[in-house]
Design a protein around this motif. Sequence first.
Motif, PDB file in Angstrom:
ATOM      1  N   GLU A   2     -58.830 -13.236   1.301  1.00  0.00           N
ATOM      2  CA  GLU A   2     -57.851 -13.713   2.274  1.00  0.00           C
ATOM      3  C   GLU A   2     -57.147 -14.944   1.694  1.00  0.00           C
ATOM      4  O   GLU A   2     -57.748 -16.012   1.566  1.00  0.00           O
ATOM      5  N   ALA A  65     -63.421 -16.956   2.319  1.00  0.00           N
ATOM      6  CA  ALA A  65     -62.241 -16.239   1.837  1.00  0.00           C
ATOM      7  C   ALA A  65     -62.603 -15.215   0.775  1.00  0.00           C
ATOM      8  O   ALA A  65     -62.011 -14.137   0.707  1.00  0.00           O
ATOM      9  N   MET A  68     -64.085 -11.940   2.404  1.00  0.00           N
ATOM     10  CA  MET A  68     -63.264 -11.110   3.288  1.00  0.00           C
ATOM     11  C   MET A  68     -62.587 -10.016   2.534  1.00  0.00           C
ATOM     12  O   MET A  68     -62.263 -10.032   1.441  1.00  0.00           O
TER      13      MET A  68
END
Length: 68
Positions: A2, A65, A68
Amino acid sequence: MEWSIGFAAIALLIVGLVGQAFEMRKIRLSSYPDGELASPNVFTNKKNFKWYALIGIGIILWYAAERM
């Protein structure tokens, strides 16, 4: 990954590290005379904990992050 969370994490890490470096300089200059080496206990000064929190949040966001 992400990307928006990753960029926020990197920004928090950079702000935390740079802010902590300037804070350490201010602590060293105010606590120790010119030319004297600072004690290793300068890392545990309570003024540094806000920067440690920013660095920790950045690391956690970076990890999130990546997952994900």
